[in-house]
Design a protein around this motif. Structure first.
Motif, short mmCIF file in Angstrom:
data_model
loop_
_atom_site.label_atom_id
_atom_site.label_comp_id
_atom_site.label_asym_id
_atom_site.label_seq_id
_atom_site.Cartn_x
_atom_site.Cartn_y
_atom_site.Cartn_z
N HIS A 144 -12.23 1.83 3.01
CA HIS A 144 -11.24 2.01 2.19
C HIS A 144 -12.19 1.90 0.32
O HIS A 144 -11.57 3.08 -0.58
N THR A 175 -10.01 7.30 3.64
CA THR A 175 -8.43 6.83 4.47
C THR A 175 -8.83 6.89 6.28
O THR A 175 -9.21 7.17 7.20
N CYS A 176 -7.57 6.13 6.47
CA CYS A 176 -7.52 6.26 7.56
C CYS A 176 -5.27 7.09 7.84
O CYS A 176 -5.28 7.28 7.51
N ARG A 181 -2.87 5.38 8.67
CA ARG A 181 -2.05 4.74 8.04
C ARG A 181 -1.97 4.63 6.51
O ARG A 181 -0.93 3.96 6.22
N CYS A 182 -2.55 5.61 5.82
CA CYS A 182 -3.12 5.99 4.23
C CYS A 182 -1.77 6.43 4.19
O CYS A 182 -1.12 7.65 5.38
N THR A 183 -1.20 6.32 2.83
CA THR A 183 -0.07 7.11 2.49
C THR A 183 -0.42 7.48 1.19
O THR A 183 -1.70 6.75 0.56
N GLY A 194 -0.99 4.51 -1.11
CA GLY A 194 -2.15 3.42 -0.52
C GLY A 194 -2.10 3.15 0.96
O GLY A 194 -1.03 4.06 2.03
N CYS A 195 -3.17 1.68 1.38
CA CYS A 195 -3.17 1.99 2.73
C CYS A 195 -2.20 0.31 3.07
O CYS A 195 -2.78 -0.28 2.36
N SER A 196 -1.22 0.20 3.94
CA SER A 196 -1.18 -1.08 4.46
C SER A 196 -1.55 -2.29 4.93
O SER A 196 -1.83 -3.32 4.92
#
Length: 62
Positions: A21, A26-27, A29-31, A34-36
């Motif tokens: 990151h 990105t993965c 779960r990214c929005t 940001g990413c949780s």
């Protein structure tokens, strides 16, 4: 519960999450916000660096 999961493996995955990151990847779960997963991974790395036994206890609960 996963029998073969250990603290070192979890810390390795957390390291990959944080560094990928940080490199701009990105993965799933990214929005846009940001990413949780990044705060979780940073917490795991903090435990790995400062309280390995706490990390081992945490992983044992999974």
């Amino acid at each position: 519960m996963v029998d073969d999961l250990d603290a070192a493996s979890v810390a390795a995955v957390a390291h990959l999450v944080v560094t990928s990151h940080a490199d701009g990847h990105t993965c799933w779960r990214c929005t846009p916000e940001g990413c949780s997963e990044v705060p979780w991974a940073r917490h795991v790395l903090d435990l790995a660096d400062n309280d390995r036994r706490a990390l081992e206890r945490l992983v044992a609960t999974w």
